[in-house]
Design an enzyme around this catalytic site. Structure first.
Site, PDB file in Angstrom:
ATOM      1  N   HIS A 138       0.864  -1.186   0.000  1.00  0.00           N
ATOM      2  CA  HIS A 138       0.000   0.000   0.000  1.00  0.00           C
ATOM      3  C   HIS A 138       0.900   1.237   0.000  1.00  0.00           C
ATOM      4  CE1 HIS A 138      -4.137   1.690   1.266  1.00  0.00           C
ATOM      5  NE2 HIS A 138      -3.404   2.678   0.777  1.00  0.00           N
ATOM      6  N   LEU A 139       0.941   1.901  -1.128  1.00  0.00           N
ATOM      7  CA  LEU A 139       1.779   3.085  -1.311  1.00  0.00           C
ATOM      8  C   LEU A 139       1.542   4.115  -0.206  1.00  0.00           C
ATOM      9  CD1 LEU A 139       3.521   4.579  -3.731  1.00  0.00           C
ATOM     10  CD2 LEU A 139       1.424   5.887  -3.882  1.00  0.00           C
ATOM     11  N   HIS A 140       2.601   4.730   0.263  1.00  0.00           N
ATOM     12  CA  HIS A 140       2.489   5.824   1.225  1.00  0.00           C
ATOM     13  C   HIS A 140       3.763   6.663   1.152  1.00  0.00           C
ATOM     14  CE1 HIS A 140       4.249   2.330   3.276  1.00  0.00           C
ATOM     15  NE2 HIS A 140       4.916   3.184   4.038  1.00  0.00           N
ATOM     16  N   GLN A 141       3.586   7.953   1.318  1.00  0.00           N
ATOM     17  CA  GLN A 141       4.725   8.881   1.286  1.00  0.00           C
ATOM     18  C   GLN A 141       5.049   9.332   2.703  1.00  0.00           C
ATOM     19  OE1 GLN A 141       6.153  11.478  -1.844  1.00  0.00           O
ATOM     20  NE2 GLN A 141       4.913  13.055  -0.864  1.00  0.00           N
TER      21      GLN A 141
END
Length: 194
Positions: A138-141
């Protein structure tokens, strides 16, 4: 007891001239052990928006992304900007998600500057497990505030990270300082603010 004796005592093996900095507290997060949410087989970043802002440590809810404090911070105020949609790749975001990811990251930097006056920031995305992404599905910055000397003697020598404020208090202060953006919040995204 010298440094070499400590390395052998702590399981580093035969001395090889390298000094090692250990951070075993990070292993629970990396391995997905109890407390990360992955032990249930469910994505913790998909679950967070279903919680109240206080319980989920949510700072901001946008149309396509939300901002949340990192449960295992590298520094005080370490937060993440996360798309609601469960995607792993940066190239999988649509234009709206990409634009809002950047806009909310800018808001995060402004809020952190207002509350904590950091000297700088580390902002970035770890794409894939090999790149350091412990929740790589799950992409996260990440937005990590930095101060001169934040890796001081207690971190380097004492192998201890000092986080001077409870996460709930940090969440409250940052949420209050979050810049207004004029975006109408979607009532379909999780629960209302607490």
């Amino acid at each position: 007891m010298g440094a070499t004796d400590l390395d052998e005592l702590w399981g580093a093996g035969t001395p090889d001239g390298f000094r090692r900095l250990w951070a075993p507290h990070r292993m629970a997060y990396i391995a997905g052990e109890t407390g990360t949410g992955e032990e249930s087989g469910k994505c913790p970043l998909c679950r967070i928006p279903t919680l109240s802002d206080g319980d989920g440590l949510v700072l901001h809810r946008g149309e396509r992304v939300y901002a949340v404090l990192n449960l295992h911070p590298y520094n005080p105020g370490h937060l993440m900007v996360v798309p609601y949609r469960h995607v792993a790749g940066l190239d999988e975001l649509d234009e709206g998600e990409s634009a809002e990811l950047v806009a909310v990251t800018q808001q995060a930097v402004r809020a952190l500057r207002a509350v904590a006056a950091p000297h700088g920031f580390n902002v970035g995305i770890n794409l894939g497990h090999v790149a350091g992404g412990s929740l790589a599905d799950h992409l996260h910055q990440h937005v990590v505030p930095r101060w001169g000397g934040d890796a001081n003697f207690i971190t380097v020598v004492g192998q201890t990270k000092v986080i001077p404020q409870l996460l709930a208090e940090t969440r409250s202060r940052l949420a209050e300082a979050w810049p207004g953006d004029g975006v109408q919040r979607s009532s379909t995204r999780g629960v209302s603010s607490s």
